[in-house]
Structure formats: structure tokens, C-alpha cells
Design a protein around this motif. Structure first.
Motif, PDB file in Angstrom:
ATOM      1  N   VAL A 115       0.847  -1.201   0.000  1.00  0.00           N
ATOM      2  CA  VAL A 115       0.000   0.000   0.000  1.00  0.00           C
ATOM      3  C   VAL A 115       0.881   1.248   0.000  1.00  0.00           C
ATOM      4  CG1 VAL A 115      -1.828   1.249   1.216  1.00  0.00           C
ATOM      5  CG2 VAL A 115      -1.796  -1.249   1.235  1.00  0.00           C
ATOM      6  N   TYR A 116       0.539   2.195  -0.872  1.00  0.00           N
ATOM      7  CA  TYR A 116       1.347   3.416  -0.970  1.00  0.00           C
ATOM      8  C   TYR A 116       0.551   4.709  -0.825  1.00  0.00           C
ATOM      9  CZ  TYR A 116      -0.144   3.162  -5.883  1.00  0.00           C
ATOM     10  OH  TYR A 116      -0.885   3.062  -7.031  1.00  0.00           O
ATOM     11  N   ASP A 117      -0.750   4.669  -0.887  1.00  0.00           N
ATOM     12  CA  ASP A 117      -1.536   5.897  -0.793  1.00  0.00           C
ATOM     13  C   ASP A 117      -2.922   5.609  -0.246  1.00  0.00           C
ATOM     14  OD1 ASP A 117      -0.884   8.563  -1.227  1.00  0.00           O
ATOM     15  OD2 ASP A 117      -0.742   8.343  -3.392  1.00  0.00           O
ATOM     16  N   ILE A 118      -3.496   6.620   0.395  1.00  0.00           N
ATOM     17  CA  ILE A 118      -4.887   6.557   0.842  1.00  0.00           C
ATOM     18  C   ILE A 118      -5.544   7.868   0.441  1.00  0.00           C
ATOM     19  CG2 ILE A 118      -6.482   6.417   2.800  1.00  0.00           C
ATOM     20  CD1 ILE A 118      -4.325   4.838   4.323  1.00  0.00           C
ATOM     21  N   TYR A 119      -6.690   7.755  -0.220  1.00  0.00           N
ATOM     22  CA  TYR A 119      -7.444   8.929  -0.659  1.00  0.00           C
ATOM     23  C   TYR A 119      -8.667   9.086   0.229  1.00  0.00           C
ATOM     24  CZ  TYR A 119      -9.971  12.155  -3.691  1.00  0.00           C
ATOM     25  OH  TYR A 119     -10.641  13.246  -4.199  1.00  0.00           O
TER      26      TYR A 119
END
Length: 144
Positions: A115-119
């Protein structure tokens, strides 16, 4: 559930070429820019679906299902506990699903989701990386 598109990231060009103009003018002083290792797998995301109380899984462009698994990512997403994600109903978690692509990784790195990003759909912004890392680790996932 509607899919949240992945962010397009262009290569940085400081000088013009025969085919492209420079694009660094879009960066502003004090911009927060994160540069990390490029992991070449398949783009995969999940989001908690409040109506069904399950995790919806997506590839770069489409929802996943038992008949369209993105080389097993849908199956992996079904092993995650939806209740853990229920506290984040407005977040889409973006990552790289480590399967055979252009780069063939060692077996111990295959079929893992990095996992690299959360929006955040409420604020319509990506979370700061320190918060992404904290949430990902709290959920027992692997941060890139």
C-alpha cells in the motif's frame, strides 16, 4: 460502488525534447513531494462498502469480482477483515499487487499488496504519507 481512479504521475522533464515540453513548472515552492521506489506489479485498490459491509476491490480501471480477480487480488481482498476497514468508510487504499508483470520478483515478494496511498473522499485529498504509514501498519498491511 464507484471506482476512484489512480493518480496519473508523469515523468519529470526539466528540459524540452523533440517530443515533450518541460513539466517542472507545475511544482510550487513548499510543495510536498514524495519520491519512492517504483514497484512494478498491478495497481490494486480497496474501499469499504457501507451498503454491503464488504470490501470492494478494484484494478486500475474496473471493479474486481470472482470472475475478474486481477491475478488473485480480489481473492486476497476477500481475506481482509471488512470490520477493520469500516472505521475508514471514506478512504480508498491504493497499492501495488506483486504479481508477474514486466519485473519478475522473488517468490517471497509475490502475491503481496504493498500500500502506498490513501485517498479521503470527504476532503478529496490524499493523506500525508506519515498518516498512510500509520493506518496501513495499524491494519496489518504492508506499507511500500
Amino acid at each position: 460502488m464507484k471506482i476512484k481512479p489512480f493518480m496519473d504521475i508523469a515523468s519529470i522533464r526539466e528540459t524540452a525534447t523533440e517530443f515533450n515540453e518541460p513539466n517542472t513548472c507545475s511544482f510550487q515552492k513548499n510543495d510536498h513531494i514524495v519520491i519512492q521506489i517504483k514497484f512494478d506489479g498491478s495497481n490494486a485498490s480497496v474501499r469499504y462498502d457501507s451498503e454491503t459491509k464488504t470490501l470492494a476491490a478494484f484494478s486500475r480501471k474496473q471493479p474486481l469480482s470472482p470472475t475478474n480477480t486481477l491475478q488473485g487480488f480480489w481473492n486476497y481482498a476477500q481475506t481482509l477483515n471488512p470490520n477493520d476497514f469500516a472505521v475508514y468508510p471514506n478512504f480508498t487504499f491504493f497499492g501495488e499487487w506483486a504479481v508477474k508483470n514486466k519485473v519478475v520478483y522473488k517468490p517471497e515478494y509475490r502475491n503481496k499488496w504493498f500500500v502506498y496511498d490513501i485517498y479521503d473522499h470527504t476532503t478529496e485529498q490524499y493523506l500525508p504519507q506519515n498518516l498512510v504509514k500509520s493506518i496501513v501498519e495499524k491494519l496489518g498491511l504492508t506499507y511500500i
